[in-house]
Design a protein around this motif. Structure first.
Motif, PDB file in Angstrom:
ATOM      1  N   ILE A  10       0.851  -1.207   0.000  1.00 51.21           N
ATOM      2  CA  ILE A  10       0.000   0.000   0.000  1.00 51.21           C
ATOM      3  C   ILE A  10       0.883   1.252   0.000  1.00 51.21           C
ATOM      4  CG2 ILE A  10      -1.577   1.354   1.450  1.00 51.21           C
ATOM      5  CD1 ILE A  10      -2.945  -1.377   2.154  1.00 51.21           C
ATOM      6  N   SER A  17      -5.217   1.941  -1.578  1.00 54.97           N
ATOM      7  CA  SER A  17      -5.831   2.243  -0.281  1.00 54.97           C
ATOM      8  C   SER A  17      -5.587   3.712   0.009  1.00 54.97           C
ATOM      9  CB  SER A  17      -5.211   1.384   0.827  1.00 54.97           C
ATOM     10  OG  SER A  17      -5.928   1.552   2.020  1.00 54.97           O
ATOM     11  N   ILE A  32     -10.049  -2.277   5.825  1.00 56.23           N
ATOM     12  CA  ILE A  32     -10.904  -2.705   4.708  1.00 56.23           C
ATOM     13  C   ILE A  32     -12.132  -3.462   5.217  1.00 56.23           C
ATOM     14  CG2 ILE A  32      -9.889  -4.980   4.245  1.00 56.23           C
ATOM     15  CD1 ILE A  32      -9.739  -4.194   1.284  1.00 56.23           C
TER      16      ILE A  32
END
Ligand code: 5GP
Length: 112
Positions: A10, A17, A32
């Motif tokens: 990420i 994200s 998430i």
């Protein structure tokens, strides 16, 4: 070399994200799979697999993670109502991502 953690991916923009907070040592994302109205993850950029692997030189970093969590709790307006900070560790602790992260959970009355 060890495979990248989901959080390193990420950070390196290999996985999508939204990064809601970032400084030179720490970043934060929304979980998430939230278990409460506010569920954020506070993550050190440095890869540390579990809390068992934290060394003396990481003491300031861990303290900074708590400071970031406190500030995000205020930003998301759960500082007065209350919240929980959790480090899951290894299998019995329910750890699924082996890159330490502090869960900031709140926005409703939490059951244990
Ligand atoms: P653990 O179970 O290791 O304490 O927490 C890992 C957390 O990371 C879980 O709550 C899980 O929902 C979250 N998570 C796993 N993969 C992703 C992802 O790709 N993006 C985001 N935002 N959260 C993730």
């Amino acid at each position: 070399m060890e495979e990248k953690s989901i959080f390193e991916m990420i950070l390196d923009k290999e996985l999508e994200s939204e990064i809601i907070y970032e400084d030179e040592d720490i970043f934060s994302i929304k979980d998430i799979n939230p278990i409460a109205p506010v569920h954020l993850l506070i993550i050190p950029k440095k890869r540390i697999n579990t809390i068992n692997d934290v060394s003396d030189e990481d003491t300031l970093l861990i303290g900074k993670m708590v400071q970031v969590a406190k500030n995000l709790a205020k930003k998301y307006e759960i500082d007065e109502s209350g919240y929980r900070l959790i480090f899951n560790t290894n299998d019995d602790g329910g750890q699924s991502v082996y890159h330490i992260h502090l869960h900031l959970i709140g926005g409703e009355k939490l059951k244990w």
